[in-house]
Design an enzyme around this catalytic site. Structure first.
Site, PDB file in Angstrom:
ATOM      1  N   ARG A 182      49.487  35.447  29.875  1.00  0.00           N
ATOM      2  CA  ARG A 182      50.588  36.248  30.433  1.00  0.00           C
ATOM      3  C   ARG A 182      51.501  35.394  31.318  1.00  0.00           C
ATOM      4  O   ARG A 182      51.025  34.575  32.114  1.00  0.00           O
ATOM      5  CB  ARG A 182      50.018  37.397  31.269  1.00  0.00           C
ATOM      6  CG  ARG A 182      51.067  38.220  31.982  1.00  0.00           C
ATOM      7  CD  ARG A 182      50.458  39.397  32.694  1.00  0.00           C
ATOM      8  NE  ARG A 182      49.560  39.014  33.751  1.00  0.00           N
ATOM      9  CZ  ARG A 182      49.929  38.737  34.995  1.00  0.00           C
ATOM     10  NH1 ARG A 182      51.215  38.782  35.339  1.00  0.00           N
ATOM     11  NH2 ARG A 182      49.033  38.419  35.902  1.00  0.00           N
ATOM     12  N   HIS A 204      43.765  32.788  37.389  1.00  0.00           N
ATOM     13  CA  HIS A 204      44.886  32.381  38.248  1.00  0.00           C
ATOM     14  C   HIS A 204      44.534  31.026  38.853  1.00  0.00           C
ATOM     15  O   HIS A 204      43.402  30.829  39.306  1.00  0.00           O
ATOM     16  CB  HIS A 204      45.095  33.427  39.344  1.00  0.00           C
ATOM     17  CG  HIS A 204      46.400  33.311  40.044  1.00  0.00           C
ATOM     18  ND1 HIS A 204      46.676  32.287  40.932  1.00  0.00           N
ATOM     19  CD2 HIS A 204      47.522  34.073  39.983  1.00  0.00           C
ATOM     20  CE1 HIS A 204      47.907  32.440  41.384  1.00  0.00           C
ATOM     21  NE2 HIS A 204      48.450  33.511  40.825  1.00  0.00           N
ATOM     22  N   GLU A 206      58.217  31.717  39.670  1.00  0.00           N
ATOM     23  CA  GLU A 206      56.780  31.472  39.515  1.00  0.00           C
ATOM     24  C   GLU A 206      56.582  30.652  38.249  1.00  0.00           C
ATOM     25  O   GLU A 206      57.523  30.387  37.500  1.00  0.00           O
ATOM     26  CB  GLU A 206      56.014  32.792  39.438  1.00  0.00           C
ATOM     27  CG  GLU A 206      55.956  33.544  40.754  1.00  0.00           C
ATOM     28  CD  GLU A 206      55.103  34.800  40.658  1.00  0.00           C
ATOM     29  OE1 GLU A 206      53.900  34.695  40.399  1.00  0.00           O
ATOM     30  OE2 GLU A 206      55.655  35.901  40.809  1.00  0.00           O
ATOM     31  N   HIS A 214      41.582  36.719  36.884  1.00  0.00           N
ATOM     32  CA  HIS A 214      42.744  37.422  37.443  1.00  0.00           C
ATOM     33  C   HIS A 214      43.283  38.530  36.546  1.00  0.00           C
ATOM     34  O   HIS A 214      43.610  39.608  37.017  1.00  0.00           O
ATOM     35  CB  HIS A 214      43.839  36.390  37.698  1.00  0.00           C
ATOM     36  CG  HIS A 214      45.088  36.937  38.301  1.00  0.00           C
ATOM     37  ND1 HIS A 214      45.094  37.596  39.516  1.00  0.00           N
ATOM     38  CD2 HIS A 214      46.386  36.933  37.872  1.00  0.00           C
ATOM     39  CE1 HIS A 214      46.342  37.961  39.816  1.00  0.00           C
ATOM     40  NE2 HIS A 214      47.141  37.588  38.815  1.00  0.00           N
ATOM     41  N   ARG A 273      50.597  29.412  33.735  1.00  0.00           N
ATOM     42  CA  ARG A 273      49.375  29.566  34.521  1.00  0.00           C
ATOM     43  C   ARG A 273      48.147  28.902  33.883  1.00  0.00           C
ATOM     44  O   ARG A 273      47.316  28.325  34.567  1.00  0.00           O
ATOM     45  CB  ARG A 273      49.149  31.067  34.652  1.00  0.00           C
ATOM     46  CG  ARG A 273      48.360  31.451  35.817  1.00  0.00           C
ATOM     47  CD  ARG A 273      48.483  32.941  36.011  1.00  0.00           C
ATOM     48  NE  ARG A 273      49.575  33.263  36.892  1.00  0.00           N
ATOM     49  CZ  ARG A 273      49.906  34.495  37.223  1.00  0.00           C
ATOM     50  NH1 ARG A 273      49.250  35.507  36.718  1.00  0.00           N
ATOM     51  NH2 ARG A 273      50.892  34.732  38.054  1.00  0.00           N
TER      52      ARG A 273
HETATM   53  C1  SIN Z   1      51.003  35.807  41.815  1.00  0.00           C
HETATM   54  O1  SIN Z   1      51.665  36.290  42.716  1.00  0.00           O
HETATM   55  O2  SIN Z   1      50.784  34.604  41.719  1.00  0.00           O
HETATM   56  C2  SIN Z   1      50.394  36.706  40.799  1.00  0.00           C
HETATM   57  C3  SIN Z   1      51.444  37.404  40.068  1.00  0.00           C
HETATM   58  C4  SIN Z   1      50.939  37.787  38.714  1.00  0.00           C
HETATM   59  O3  SIN Z   1      49.732  37.853  38.493  1.00  0.00           O
HETATM   60  O4  SIN Z   1      51.778  37.976  37.838  1.00  0.00           O
END
Ligand code: SIN
Length: 538
Positions: free
Chosen positions: A388, A246, A125, A353, A294
């Site tokens: 985060r 997010h 991610e 988020h 993010r």
């Molecule tokens: C996601 O799956 O994109 C969210 C995971 C997260 O908030 O750490």
């Protein structure tokens, strides 16, 4: 007359941090009362009460048998995402405990996805330089973790020593005249008389505050309850200006409340974020492109929306094979919104988020208030800093929930009921109308802020009428109002842009990165004088 219950530990909240604490504490022989806002667990409900349930991507963890990864590398990615405000010592402590915590989740019944060799499957991610995110049910990691924890809790409860107060909201953390925690008061849906649980240790595991905003990925109970309870008990709050948006929340015009998260793991598997003209949203913005941290991707998406005048951007999934099988939760959410995947484009916008800051704790979940602990999203351990890192939250929740239970075991002791310094069950608290608050926060305190917008919201919050707290909705509105006040005060005090806090009137980051601490004195939110030492210079 309130007849109090008693316990060794009260856990407020039933997500990953809360239930991890309950199971650990009970295994050590503690009597535990769980107070949570959700109904009794039913696996087939489409709406669930905890943010844990809605987590998709997975749990970021360094596996001991992975030569391509290390805790140092995970730490470096975490600190880079945190934009100079993460605490390296706390972060190392939490990340280093990751594999043991994931092993506990497995022992409690979580079935993570495995590759053909039987090893845990890993994805990537934003902000992670390697594949280190373990997942379950494809993109249903949180649901799998929550289900396993509820089943384990049910089994432990049947053996005795655990009481669950469902559909109940804690209205006050009770303290004695020396300021030590002695329990909580709560109200329960449909029950006129407030209740009291006496206990020497109270763990706040209440999650975040996504419903400060009109649209969020969070469940409806994410109303800042833990922040408000902690402030009123005298605890300190820090870094609350860092509300993480997010980059990819499903776009459905005009809808309010919880909206479907569209996991970052889709980009980890080859998805691309494009604008309405088909151009890459992140090209030239960051070396990691679509897998940048993010905050970077969310701001790039917002810039694309501004540039094109189109209300959303799109996640191009055309290059991902067997999308519906790998991402069943997103697929179901898209279809439930009446959209189709056939075009290969999912409409998305940045959405509220995660609360990166919170109740200040040490690495054992202790707040400054004796007997008061906090773990999970409500807490500010120093791991997240100004932004985060993806999938560090479930990891932090389970590590800190387990550690909190350890503190409760150490602090086990009798409570003198007559030592309670007043039970204020008939509280009148400032509580703004929720829609008014959410609209103001969405307009002025979302992805971008400036001094005049923040001042307007501060004035609105100060005008909040006092309301008698007679039920769950009243308690939530009061929590939202108080929490919004801290977010606004913290955002106004931070005259720079950093991580997920963007000031359009202060676009640069300053060198002097330090956390600001806030407390509540005589009902007024104020910056606490003994400001924290700088953790890392940005
Ligand atoms: C996601 O799956 O994109 C969210 C995971 C997260 O908030 O750490």
């Amino acid at each position: 007359m309130v007849v109090p219950r008693s316990a060794d530990l009260v856990v407020v909240g039933a997500g990953v941090a809360g239930i991890a604490a309950v199971l650990t504490a009970r295994a050590a022989g503690l009597r535990v009362v769980v107070v949570h806002k959700g109904p009794r667990w039913q696996a087939d409900r489409t709406e669930q009460a905890t943010a844990t349930f809605y987590a998709q991507g997975g749990v970021a963890v360094v596996m001991p048998d992975n030569p391509a990864d290390s805790v140092d590398s995970h730490l470096a990615d975490t600190l880079a995402a945190g934009a100079g405000l993460s605490g390296p010592v706390a972060s190392r402590s939490i990340l280093g405990a990751g594999w043991a915590a994931v092993s506990e989740l497995i022992s409690w019944g979580t079935q993570f996805d495995r590759d053909p060799t039987g090893a845990l499957a890993r994805t990537r991610e934003g902000g992670h330089r390697v594949r280190r995110i373990v997942h379950a049910g494809g993109d249903a990691t949180g649901a799998a973790v929550q289900r396993a924890l509820w089943v384990a809790l049910g089994e432990a409860q049947a053996a005795g020593g655990i009481e669950c107060l469902d559909e109940s909201v804690v209205t006050q953390v009770l303290t004695d005249i020396a300021g030590r925690v002695v329990g909580v008061s709560y109200v329960r849906a449909g029950v006129a008389e407030p209740g009291v649980v006496l206990a020497p240790t109270v763990l706040l595991a209440t999650g975040g505050a996504g419903h400060l905003y009109a649209a969020t990925t969070n469940p409806s109970g994410a109303t800042g309850d833990g922040i408000a309870l902690a402030l009123r008990a005298g605890a300190r709050i820090a870094d609350l200006e860092f509300i993480q948006f997010h980059p990819t929340m499903l776009y459905t015009p005009g809808e309010r409340g919880r909206r479907t998260l569209v996991t970052e793991a889709i980009r980890g598997e080859g998805g691309r974020l494009v604008d309405a003209d088909g151009a890459s949203v992140t090209a030239g913005v960051h070396p990691l492109g679509d897998l940048a941290p993010r905050d970077v991707v969310a701001n790039a998406a917002m810039a694309a929306i501004d540039r094109t005048g189109h209300p959303c951007v799109y996640l191009d999934i055309s290059g991902i094979e067997r999308f519906a099988a790998r991402f069943p939760t997103v697929t179901a959410g898209v279809r439930a919104a009446g959209l189709s995947l056939h075009s290969g484009l999912i409409p998305v916008v940045p959405g509220a988020h995660y609360q990166c800051g919170g109740v200040v704790t040490d690495t054992f979940a202790r707040t400054g208030v004796p007997g008061l602990l906090a773990a999970g999203e409500v807490a500010r351990t120093g791991l997240h800093g100004a932004n985060r890192l993806a999938s560090n939250s479930l990891l932090e929740g389970v590590v800190m929930g387990i550690r909190a239970a350890g503190v409760a075991v150490t602090d086990r002791g009798a409570i003198r009921g007559d030592a309670v310094d007043g039970v204020y069950c008939d509280q009148d608290l400032p509580a703004l109308d929720r829609t008014t608050l959410q609209d103001a926060m969405s307009r002025h305190v979302a992805l971008r802020r400036d001094a005049s917008g923040l001042a307007a919201v501060a004035t609105l919050l100060e005008s909040a009428p006092r309301r008698r707290i007679a039920g769950v909705a009243d308690a939530e509105d009061a929590s939202l109002t108080l929490t919004a006040g801290v977010v606004v005060a913290a955002a106004a005090a931070r005259g720079e842009s950093r991580g997920c806090h963007v000031r359009s009137d202060f676009p640069r980051s300053e060198l002097d990165a330090r956390s600001r601490y806030f407390g509540l004195a005589r009902g007024v939110i104020s910056e606490v004088a003994d400001a924290a030492p700088v953790s890392v210079l940005g």
